[in-house]
Design an enzyme around this catalytic site. Structure first.
Site, short mmCIF file in Angstrom:
data_model
loop_
_atom_site.label_atom_id
_atom_site.label_comp_id
_atom_site.label_asym_id
_atom_site.label_seq_id
_atom_site.Cartn_x
_atom_site.Cartn_y
_atom_site.Cartn_z
CG ASP A 25 -11.43 -1.63 -0.93
OD1 ASP A 25 -11.43 -0.81 -1.63
OD2 ASP A 25 -10.59 -2.66 -0.74
CG ASP B 97 -1.83 -1.22 1.24
OD1 ASP B 97 -2.73 -0.85 1.84
OD2 ASP B 97 -1.62 -1.91 0.42
#
Ligand code: 1PR
Length: 535
Positions: A390, A232
């Site tokens: 998500d 990330d």
């Protein structure tokens, strides 16, 4: 270069050829790009990487007279290496975009894998080869895995059997490489198959080179489960691009400064994970939803530098959608994705924009062809497009309380709830949307997604294991590969997810960044558990 002559590369600009260039340079050779049909005829050694759709490739080759030059170059037995589509176009035709004629040098029609036999299509990942005598450039592959990413393949027949130098199995036995004299072509990606793949390129580029055989013969037998390292990435408060990691998507330290967690430099960490044996590396530009990726040059720089030394597939996600920059200049999602591919990405992943596309499609029932997902998969092929979900778990006493698909949960909710549905979110988990992960997965598969990256906000960064209920729900809903993500904290979590679900890959971030468990240990554990994995 080693024997004085540069390698000629026929790049018609359809996808990530940068990694192949980097692999050729890594092996010490210069590159000369084909500008005209003459450059093909005058080449000493020619590589043709095919990426994207068959029809697009044939259009380009026919339009500028290159198809004819290519045929005579090959018919004169000049040194040639075709890669992926570069193998398929040698055949009579392909069914990929209706029936389109190829160069017709090898008998046979390229056809789509048949997903009805339970084998997920596209065929993405590391598989074994059955190599025939005299294959030459495959002499160092042995029983090691090589990386495939395709939905179409050429099938062995009596009419083309003399061409075949290796096959591979995925539901049926398909042609993995062909060879006749100096003419070679491979369905897999040698520039994405680690050291084994580099040995294939090296043998083609310099046949006389003495190569140290890999220490062992390898133990590959079928498509391996993939272990993917995820980085990330976002800018920290000083504006430096750092690798960070959320704790249920919250990436800030619980200190007075409340700074963005900084776990290292993206290029260094990606290079380390390649050496450690990661089967793929994913970058997620987690503030992409608000920063304009093309303005956010560092992300493209990270890809360019990473692809110089990382010879396994690279995926990049975050901010892939239509943009209008501060000067009012409009960029289509296709332009954003093309910049990522040109910078070295093999796959792009779409999060928020895919939720909106799925909601529109479920509402209208019509495929407009205008969504980023549809546009990018049409041009680059669906094997280049991942949809990242998500979801957050929403417990239910009664599955009929919501219109979305719910599932029985292994661990009851806080008030003893035995069911849950998984609500999709956008903008990095910040906003819940009126659509479930199950409905989203089925919709994006129809809109052209080639793979699902299935995160779980509740499990993210907890190190307590994957959400098996969620992963079963989604892998049973689609016939494209699903990457399990979020929650890995021990090697057992990886064997558990592969044993209990049909996930094709397991992605992890924190467990590797926190240096708790090396990737190699995960793979050794999987191997010991009898799960097919690339060692
Ligand atoms: O919406 O198209 O711009 O894409 C945004 C992308 O960035 C999506 O793929 C979304 O999942 C990701 N993202 C956005 N915000 C965050 C955040 O953490 N604040 N990352 C985020 C979500 C993904 C990885 C990994 C697992 C592994 N986390 O960390 O997928 O969660 O974590 P673990 O092994 O440490 O448990 P768009």
């Amino acid at each position: 270069s080693a024997d004085g002559s540069a390698v000629t590369l026929l790049d018609y600009g359809a996808g990530n050829v940068r990694s192949l260039r980097n692999a050729i340079r890594h092996l010490g050779f210069d590159i000369k790009d084909v500008q005209s049909p003459e450059d093909i005829l005058n080449a000493n050694r020619l590589i043709f990487p095919g990426v994207g759709a068959f029809a697009t490739a044939m259009d380009v080759l026919n339009k500028n007279g290159m198809a004819e030059a290519l045929c005579s170059y090959i018919e004169n037995d000049r040194p040639f290496l075709g890669i992926c589509l570069g193998l398929q176009v040698l055949f009579e035709s392909s069914e990929e975009n209706g029936l389109v004629n190829g160069l017709g040098l090898i008998p046979g029609v390229v056809q789509r894998f048949d997903s009805s036999n339970g084998f997920r299509v596209p065929h993405i990942g590391w598989n074994a080869l059955q190599i025939r005598e005299g294959s030459e450039i495959l002499d160092d592959v042995g029983n090691h895995h090589v990386y495939f990413v395709h939905s179409y393949r050429a099938m062995p027949s009596d009419k083309n059997k003399d061409w075949i130098s290796s096959t591979s199995n995925y539901g049926d036995t398909f042609i993995a490489s062909v060879k006749r004299g100096n003419v070679h072509a491979v369905q897999f990606h040698p520039e994405k198959s680690g050291d084994v793949g580099l040995s294939v390129l090296r043998r083609f580029l310099n046949p006389k080179s003495q190569i140290t055989k890999k220490p062992d013969e390898g133990k590959a037998s079928k498509l391996a489960k993939r272990v993917i390292a995820c980085l990330d990435v976002r800018t920290n408060d000083n504006g430096d691009l750092v690798v960070t990691k959320g704790d249920q998507y919250d990436v800030r330290e619980h200190t007075k400064e409340n700074e963005v967690r900084n776990l290292g430099k993206p290029v260094d960490l990606a290079g380390q994970y390649y050496i450690d044996g990661a089967d793929e590396v994913s970058f997620l530009n987690i503030t992409g939803f608000r920063d304009f990726p093309l303005g956010d040059l560092p992300m493209l720089e990270v890809l360019r530098y990473t692809s110089e030394n990382v010879f396994v597939p690279l995926t990049v996600g975050g901010g892939i959608r239509d943009f209008t920059d501060v000067n009012g200049r409009h960029y289509s999602s296709l332009e954003v994705a093309s910049e990522y591919f040109r910078s070295g990405a093999d796959k792009i992943s779409i999060g928020s924009d895919a939720v909106y596309a799925a909601e529109d499609y479920l509402r209208s029932g019509v495929k407009t062809g205008k969504s980023s997902l549809e546009q990018i998969s049409r041009v680059y092929g669906n094997q280049a497009v991942v949809v990242s979900i998500d979801p957050r778990r929403v417990y239910l006493k009664d599955p009929n309380d919501v219109e979305f698909k719910a599932t029985r949960v292994s661990n009851p909710g806080p008030n003893g709830e035995e069911f849950a549905w998984y609500q999709c979110t956008v903008n990095g988990g910040r906003e819940g949307r009126p659509i479930g992960a199950y409905e989203l997965a089925k919709a994006v598969e129809e809109l052209g997604a080639g793979e699902i990256l299935l995160n779980c906000i509740d499990c993210d960064g907890q190190g307590k294991g994957f959400d098996i209920d969620l992963i079963k729900l989604i892998t049973d809903a689609v016939s494209i590969p699903v990457i399990a993500s979020s929650g890995a904290g021990a090697v057992e979590h990886f064997s558990e997810v592969f044993r209990k679900t049909n996930a094709s890959a397991a992605l992890a971030a924190g467990i590797f960044h926190r240096k708790e468990v090396p990737i190699q240990s995960v793979k050794e554990h999987l191997f010991k558990e009898g799960i097919e994995v690339r060692i």
